[in-house]
Design an enzyme around this catalytic site. Sequence first.
Site, PDB file in Angstrom:
ATOM      1  N   GLU B  70       0.806  -0.848  -0.011  1.00  0.00           N
ATOM      2  CA  GLU B  70      -0.084  -0.098   0.311  1.00  0.00           C
ATOM      3  C   GLU B  70       1.252   1.419  -0.275  1.00  0.00           C
ATOM      4  O   GLU B  70       0.055   2.378  -0.489  1.00  0.00           O
ATOM      5  CB  GLU B  70      -0.869   0.221   1.032  1.00  0.00           C
ATOM      6  CG  GLU B  70      -2.207  -1.128   1.179  1.00  0.00           C
ATOM      7  CD  GLU B  70      -1.719  -2.670   1.575  1.00  0.00           C
ATOM      8  OE1 GLU B  70      -0.559  -2.854   1.722  1.00  0.00           O
ATOM      9  OE2 GLU B  70      -2.675  -3.175   2.012  1.00  0.00           O
ATOM     10  N   PHE B 132     -11.546  -7.738  13.715  1.00  0.00           N
ATOM     11  CA  PHE B 132     -10.367  -8.455  12.524  1.00  0.00           C
ATOM     12  C   PHE B 132      -9.698  -7.535  11.764  1.00  0.00           C
ATOM     13  O   PHE B 132     -11.240  -6.665  10.623  1.00  0.00           O
ATOM     14  CB  PHE B 132     -10.805  -9.699  11.604  1.00  0.00           C
ATOM     15  CG  PHE B 132      -9.749  -9.923  11.212  1.00  0.00           C
ATOM     16  CD1 PHE B 132      -7.961 -11.166  11.654  1.00  0.00           C
ATOM     17  CD2 PHE B 132      -9.707  -9.782   9.803  1.00  0.00           C
ATOM     18  CE1 PHE B 132      -7.919 -10.782  11.000  1.00  0.00           C
ATOM     19  CE2 PHE B 132      -8.429 -10.739   8.442  1.00  0.00           C
ATOM     20  CZ  PHE B 132      -7.101 -11.200   9.437  1.00  0.00           C
ATOM     21  N   GLN B 133      -8.581  -7.228  11.041  1.00  0.00           N
ATOM     22  CA  GLN B 133      -8.383  -5.430  10.387  1.00  0.00           C
ATOM     23  C   GLN B 133      -9.059  -4.630  10.347  1.00  0.00           C
ATOM     24  O   GLN B 133      -9.447  -4.084   9.895  1.00  0.00           O
ATOM     25  CB  GLN B 133      -8.481  -6.813   8.876  1.00  0.00           C
ATOM     26  CG  GLN B 133      -7.735  -7.099   8.808  1.00  0.00           C
ATOM     27  CD  GLN B 133      -7.109  -8.064   6.873  1.00  0.00           C
ATOM     28  OE1 GLN B 133      -8.090  -7.469   6.939  1.00  0.00           O
ATOM     29  NE2 GLN B 133      -5.960  -8.146   7.062  1.00  0.00           N
ATOM     30  N   LYS B 182     -17.818  -1.795   5.499  1.00  0.00           N
ATOM     31  CA  LYS B 182     -17.956  -2.543   4.597  1.00  0.00           C
ATOM     32  C   LYS B 182     -18.940  -2.240   4.145  1.00  0.00           C
ATOM     33  O   LYS B 182     -20.055  -2.911   3.271  1.00  0.00           O
ATOM     34  CB  LYS B 182     -17.616  -4.525   5.091  1.00  0.00           C
ATOM     35  CG  LYS B 182     -17.643  -5.179   3.755  1.00  0.00           C
ATOM     36  CD  LYS B 182     -16.671  -6.550   3.889  1.00  0.00           C
ATOM     37  CE  LYS B 182     -16.706  -7.236   3.307  1.00  0.00           C
ATOM     38  NZ  LYS B 182     -15.965  -8.195   4.027  1.00  0.00           N
ATOM     39  N   MET B 496      24.105   9.490   2.532  1.00  0.00           N
ATOM     40  CA  MET B 496      23.768  11.104   2.945  1.00  0.00           C
ATOM     41  C   MET B 496      24.189  10.877   4.763  1.00  0.00           C
ATOM     42  O   MET B 496      24.725  12.173   5.717  1.00  0.00           O
ATOM     43  CB  MET B 496      22.339  11.524   2.751  1.00  0.00           C
ATOM     44  CG  MET B 496      22.372  13.067   3.504  1.00  0.00           C
ATOM     45  SD  MET B 496      23.396  14.552   2.466  1.00  0.00           S
ATOM     46  CE  MET B 496      22.454  14.393   1.289  1.00  0.00           C
TER      47      MET B 496
END
Lengths: 201, 581
Positions: B70, B132-133, B182, B496
């Site tokens: 993602e 969940f999630q 959902k 760097m």
Amino acid sequence: MSPEPADRQEYNITAYTENQVGLLNRIAIIFSRRKINIESLNVSPSEIEGIHRFNIVIVETEEVVEKLAKQIEKQVEVLKVYFNTNADVIWQEMALYKVPTDVIAEKVLVERLLRENGARAVVIRKDYTVFETTGHREETDNLIKALQPYGLIEFVRSARIAIIKASDGFHHKLREFERREPSEEVAENEFLNDREQVFTM
Amino acid sequence: MFQNQPSAQPTASSAAPALAPTTGAVATLQALVAEGVDTIFGYPGGAIIPIYDALYDFKEQLNHVLVRHEQGGIHAAQGYARSSGRVGVALATSGPGATNLVTGLADALIDSTPVVCITGQVFAHLLGTDAFQETDIINITTPVTKWNYQVTRAEEIPEALAKAFYIARSGRPGPVLVDITKNAQMQTFDAPEYQPCQHIRSYRPAPVVRRKYVEQAAALINSAKRPFILWGQGVVLGGAEAEFKAFVEKSGIPAAWTILGVGALATGHPLNVGMLGMHGNYGPNVLTNECDVLIAIGMRFDDRVTGRLDKYAKQAQVIHLDIDPTEIDKNVKTTMPVWGDCKETLPLLTALVERRAHPEWLARFNDHMAQEVEAVIREELFPTSEELTMGEVMQQLNEITRGEAIIVSDVGQHQMVACRYAQFNHARSNVTSGGLGTMGFALPAAIGAKFGAPDRPVVAVIGDGGFQMTIQELGTIMQTGVDVKIIILNNQFLGMVRQWQELFHQRRYSFVDIQSPDFVAVAAGYRIAGQRVAARADLRPALEKMLAHSGSFLLEVMVTKENNIFPMVPQGCSVAEIRLR
């Protein structure tokens, strides 16, 4: 290093906002990310339906407060932000004091106590009595001192609410917003004409 | 309450009449189509399956790019937005899918990139139950979004998305996140015809231009002996490149850029005196503390640009043009603020400034540039040692692409080299993570940049460290066939950090020695052509081969291990204390 105390004072930030879930968090993190403590926070409906009013008290320098006010006003759901010193606002806090009724009834000249402190009894029960005062911090503190010897059970003080002395209120300004809606040109801040007195944007 | 029958939804072709029965998922995609979205970067998961199910029927209208993570999705959306000027769109599921967007949101916020993220969320009745999630993505992303909103009913979707796109692209652009439960995706409702948002009562995208301040700013400019322009990305975001050029050319004032502003005025323009800030050019930094009027246009006085604020341009009267009122006086106290979109304010200012040239003042910038060429640039671009430098790679690339390519750089030494030495003839050509400094940005952003500007060559310039942070997006290149040229400048260090350790931490190289895989072999595993170069004689032919190659190509260039990026304003120093060595 934090600035000298002389540069810092209490400021009352007044924000007019939409009534939106999550906005409180959005505003609160503007303070917390700079590690600035909010001394007092009150959120209430305003005189305009659907518009909420935040009263936020912090101790900071004017420069910091001005930046904070801009950051708050930048949030999408915030309509307008003002900030004022204590001298510029009329403000009140409310306090409730719970004391044992028997002690109060036996040992205190209740009538005199109430009169001296501008208090009134809200509830009188057999087991306890609740008094209420409103005023500035030192005024509501006075009654704590008076009641402590008599077994003050519980004390609570509200957040500060403040009305800006100089302002016409926000109602007129909002009506102006709505009158021009949905023009994309809607924008305001007549205060910009006088930069020295700009307090937002 | 809602119908759990996503398969019963109407297809895109049958949708659109007023008050058509539609699922939330279809309404979401209809909104994207109505907003002109053509490409979405995303990754499916449990809580966003209804939208993906609906997407199956929108393949003709919406090109979905399946990323490998993602974070890659949102960086790609950022690259798309930056190269195209349109809103980038990323899709993710709830929980880990959504939290993986956070870095990109923070990056997009600080770099003012218009992005709309749509995340799935657990069913509304499960909110707050540690389902969940489930994560509280609204509160997680509040500090890193311009606006966010959680949808729990399908009816809210059209308006929420209309607001999201309007907020993302208007005023000072930024990232927006819409979280859709959902049930709201699955629910059927009578959808009205989609109405784009034009106005929000409490939102002022741009402040009113105050003509009085424009007049006073012009008077200040006309009275100046040593005026100096600093410009930033605001010029590009306002689409004001032509207006900016007209202002610079009429006023004759030397102008320097921030790394997100580069390209608004061609690198080779005689009044373009170079890059500002920590690794910027010598003249612009030193002379910031000698100018009498400083004109900042669409830039925010970032600390990497200003160095020590209490020693920054104290002698100068400051004019600041910005669309965002919170930027005025935030870091540098302004004498004259010019609120507004510079597309609007610059022509007003140009009309009032006198046509002038500042030959002696400009000559001072050129003198400093000559010193910098002598001390730094010549050896970097035309090295006498056998080892390749990052600068000469950019120099060779310039000669081949002639400033026409979109250069997407990651974060680190190579980024500063790319920004300093790449030639840019056009705006929207330098895509880099400016404010957040996100390693791992470039590879996915380059993918997005190519989708956003398919007709332009896109060259990603990435360090060996940053490349390994999002290396998995080679899979996205493989699957989509997107044409991205990748140059890995491999110095076998986190360069760097190593430079800072060398200069400020007594060469204690603590965990900056990074081992890398055989990048060309890795690319081959993804069926991407590649080549490794370590000798100077091979560099030019390899670059030409890469650019001529049909499709993506990975070129790994082995460069000097311990090269430093100079000039440099050490942290905590004034810009005038910039070091050439």
